[in-house]
Scaffold this motif. Structure first.
Motif: not given
Length: 272
Positions: A171-173, A176-177, A180-183, A216-217
């Motif tokens: 989340e820190e690195t 963008g949304d 975040l979804k991808k990783y 996001k969750d």
């Protein structure tokens, strides 16, 4: 294993360019002064596609072809495949070849790394990801590297603590949304290699709200509750209630068909 292996392969292909420089420097001990991408098709009598292939000039002034293979299965005939690569690469580029196999499995690999025949002697270095310190990956500023920490040695930390730190660092690195979804999706897939799916699901549901918003969750961590149709229906129902997204968007997030989403929505409407 075929479908799963293709998922792991896809993740490494997506992340490899961002990860290779750090792997070279910190794990393989290569300080590159220059690096040139080489075509990954080697064809003489047969075609081979290495995972990573570069022409390297290192800090000692040595120039060579660098080949790195990421291996999920403990392949007993890997030594023959690497020998084939070696000969084809040497023949094509006519410079020295350096090869490494990075094993992603959780157990100690048993694959032979050496051929010792009368007419041929060959060996390759084998690095087990499970022996690497996951803190190395946590220190990275690249989410592509951070997510690989789930495959490393937790160095005495519980799986719950390690996963929490990996999630937080992603989340820190990730910017963008979309990323975040991808990783988070990549983390879910890779966690299966270490049988950490259930741990990750619990942490996602209990702890992820410390790092990301409720939206996001629902959007990113939803995949941890997948696996059986009942779980998928529960996930889709949650998305329909919480998010004002189209059926197509929800189907993409949950990894199900649009028809499946329609059926869940109809059932929700009927239950009201």
């Amino acid at each position: 294993m075929g479908k799963q292996a293709s998922q792991y392969d896809k993740i490494f292909k997506e992340n490899i360019e961002a990860v290779i420089p750090s792997l070279m420097q910190n794990i393989l001990g290569i300080t590159a002064v220059s690096s040139e991408e080489l075509p990954d098709d080697i064809q003489h009598t047969k075609e081979r596609k290495p995972d990573a292939l570069k022409k390297i000039t290192d800090s000692h002034g040595d120039t060579y072809v660098l080949q790195i293979e990421f291996q999920v299965a403990d392949e007993p005939k890997m030594v023959y495949r690497m020998a084939e690569y070696y000969v084809m690469l040497e023949r094509k580029y006519e410079i020295p070849v350096e090869q490494y196999v990075i094993y992603l499995g959780a157990t100690k690999p048993q694959m032979p790394t050496r051929l010792n025949r009368k007419r041929m002697k060959f060996d390759f270095p084998l690095i087990s990801f499970a022996d690497l310190d996951y803190n190395f990956f946590l220190k990275s500023a690249r989410p592509e590297e951070v997510v690989l920490g789930v495959l490393a040695d937790f160095r005495g930390d519980s799986s719950e603590k390690a996963l929490e730190q990996i999630i937080q660092r992603i989340e820190e690195t990730a910017s963008g949304d979309f990323l975040l979804k991808k990783y988070f999706k990549q983390l879910r897939v890779l966690a299966q290699l270490r049988n950490l799916g259930n741990n990750l699901k619990e942490i996602a549901m209990d702890s992820i709200t410390k790092f990301v918003s409720v939206e996001k969750d629902a959007a990113y961590m939803v995949g941890f509750d997948k696996g059986e149709e009942k779980g998928e229906a529960k996930v889709v129902a949650s998305l329909l209630r919480k998010l004002n997204y189209s059926l197509e968007q929800i189907a993409d997030i949950a990894g199900v068909s649009v028809e499946f989403v329609k059926n869940v929505k109809q059932k929700l409407s009927a239950d009201k």
